[in-house]
Design an enzyme around this catalytic site. Sequence first.
Site, PDB file in Angstrom:
ATOM      1  N   SER A  57      -0.223   4.609   6.850  1.00  0.00           N
ATOM      2  CA  SER A  57       0.558   4.620   5.611  1.00  0.00           C
ATOM      3  C   SER A  57       0.707   6.004   4.989  1.00  0.00           C
ATOM      4  CB  SER A  57       0.056   3.554   4.635  1.00  0.00           C
ATOM      5  OG  SER A  57       0.148   2.272   5.240  1.00  0.00           O
TER       6      SER A  57
ATOM      7  N   GLU B 257      -0.854  -3.354   2.562  1.00  0.00           N
ATOM      8  CA  GLU B 257      -1.609  -2.151   2.230  1.00  0.00           C
ATOM      9  C   GLU B 257      -2.482  -2.320   0.991  1.00  0.00           C
ATOM     10  OE1 GLU B 257       2.528  -0.867   3.797  1.00  0.00           O
ATOM     11  OE2 GLU B 257       1.775  -2.243   2.244  1.00  0.00           O
TER      12      GLU B 257
ATOM     13  N   HIS C 234       6.713   1.063   5.567  1.00  0.00           N
ATOM     14  CA  HIS C 234       5.778   0.885   6.678  1.00  0.00           C
ATOM     15  C   HIS C 234       6.065  -0.457   7.339  1.00  0.00           C
ATOM     16  CE1 HIS C 234       3.689   4.407   5.260  1.00  0.00           C
ATOM     17  NE2 HIS C 234       3.757   3.897   4.043  1.00  0.00           N
TER      18      HIS C 234
ATOM     19  N   CYS D   6      -3.200   0.911   5.202  1.00  0.00           N
ATOM     20  CA  CYS D   6      -3.128  -0.429   5.770  1.00  0.00           C
ATOM     21  C   CYS D   6      -4.236  -0.622   6.803  1.00  0.00           C
ATOM     22  CB  CYS D   6      -1.753  -0.653   6.398  1.00  0.00           C
ATOM     23  SG  CYS D   6      -1.355   0.540   7.693  1.00  0.00           S
TER      24      CYS D   6
ATOM     25  N   SER E 221       6.668   4.302  10.200  1.00  0.00           N
ATOM     26  CA  SER E 221       6.346   4.690   8.824  1.00  0.00           C
ATOM     27  C   SER E 221       7.290   5.796   8.389  1.00  0.00           C
ATOM     28  CB  SER E 221       4.902   5.203   8.709  1.00  0.00           C
ATOM     29  OG  SER E 221       3.967   4.160   8.808  1.00  0.00           O
TER      30      SER E 221
ATOM     31  N   GLU F  72      -3.418  -5.657  10.397  1.00  0.00           N
ATOM     32  CA  GLU F  72      -3.220  -6.004   8.990  1.00  0.00           C
ATOM     33  C   GLU F  72      -2.185  -5.078   8.372  1.00  0.00           C
ATOM     34  OE1 GLU F  72      -3.169  -8.251   6.188  1.00  0.00           O
ATOM     35  OE2 GLU F  72      -5.163  -8.631   7.027  1.00  0.00           O
TER      36      GLU F  72
END
Length: 438
Positions: free
Chosen positions: A77, A14, A304, A91, A278, A11
């Site tokens: 993140s 965020e 990210h 996230c 990131s 996923e």
Amino acid sequence: METSQSAGPFEGPEKLLEIWFAPSPAELPDASDSQDGKLGLRKVPRAIWEEMLDIVKCKILSVVEGTEMDAYLLSESSFFVSPHRLILKTCGTTLNLLGLPRILEIASSYASLSSVYRCFYSRKAFMFPERQLGPHRDWGAEVDFLDRIFPNGAAYTVGKVNGDHWLLYITTPGETSSVSSTSSSPVTPPVQLSETDEEAEAAEPSDYMKQDYTIEILMTQLSASAREQFDHASSLEVVESNPSKHALDLSSSIGIADLFPQQVTSLDAYSFFPCGYSSNALLRWSEDAGKDLTRSGEGYYTIHVTPEEGYSYASFECNVPLPVTPSPQRSKIPDLKTLIRRVVNIFQPGRLSLTLFISSEDNANAEEEEGESAVETAQRAFRAALTVPKAVNGMNGINGVNGHGANNHFSGLYRRTDKINYEFGGYDLAFASFELRQ
């Protein structure tokens, strides 16, 4: 983000939690008594933040200490700490909101900040909501969790419920929560405003609040060439041995390091195994940064990337107030239109949504003077950056990066699919979504 942590799709979108404990550093209890140049929340030891992040289910990878804030790069993140404000962006299946009660306790115990001035929580609609945990399984559950802490928060859905949309929870000054450092309750009770608090609420907003500005660019369906840059299969040994150096080299080669003038940028980056990226950057956008507690002169951007095909995602967020018109000098901060195009040319998304969240005093003044408000100007910049060909908008290379980076050939044009302006308590929002023309 550490995409190898779990089986199945990752996923990317965020969860973003922002908590203000005062309108500015000048209004903190220890404003006249800094510790090693730090005050307020910046005095909290790293080990204490690591304990809080254990609750959230993420780890600190590195930190950059700036003049006005500290930028922590996380396994999922980022985390930004200013004297009076925290920004926690996570996230994957992290439990962002479960860190909130502990944050309130830490603020009270280590910085004598016993109440919240404002709180914001936002996120894009999840790609895989069924994989989320705790209150993050459902927007309604997230709102219920926050309502148990903040007595008068307000929740909004911006955009198409069955398409790209953005979710926001916001409190306003005076709708405050208090916490005891010895409390064992996971949820903190509200308290009544004192006369002093009520006077502060009625006072003029600080310069910090007047210039509060955040732009987000949330991108999906990245092009194959853009995704390949963040797939590290051909350089796994380098990534494993020195992920920060690999990420910094990558940032330079594809144009991320040139988004803002390098002389004002402190960049921290990390390449994940086997894919993902990131970065945090602190931006000293004013020469007066750190000299006046009532005014901000340092901001951040954070990027990210989840590059996997089928659920690719990249996000860009920045809180530096951007000019409306471009400057011919490369040493200057880019204008909003130029920055959007620079970011989009790197990631080449098939779909994206943009949000500009800005304190609304300037908008109110513009309306009184029958001028164009900041959100209307932003919508015009969104459209000009994404729907107008290069030859017309007058930008070359990767729109102001002068040809540096691997993606300067990208000239994709977009079609706007949604446009919404929203007024909140003290803030205005410009939201728009776009899709790449075939």
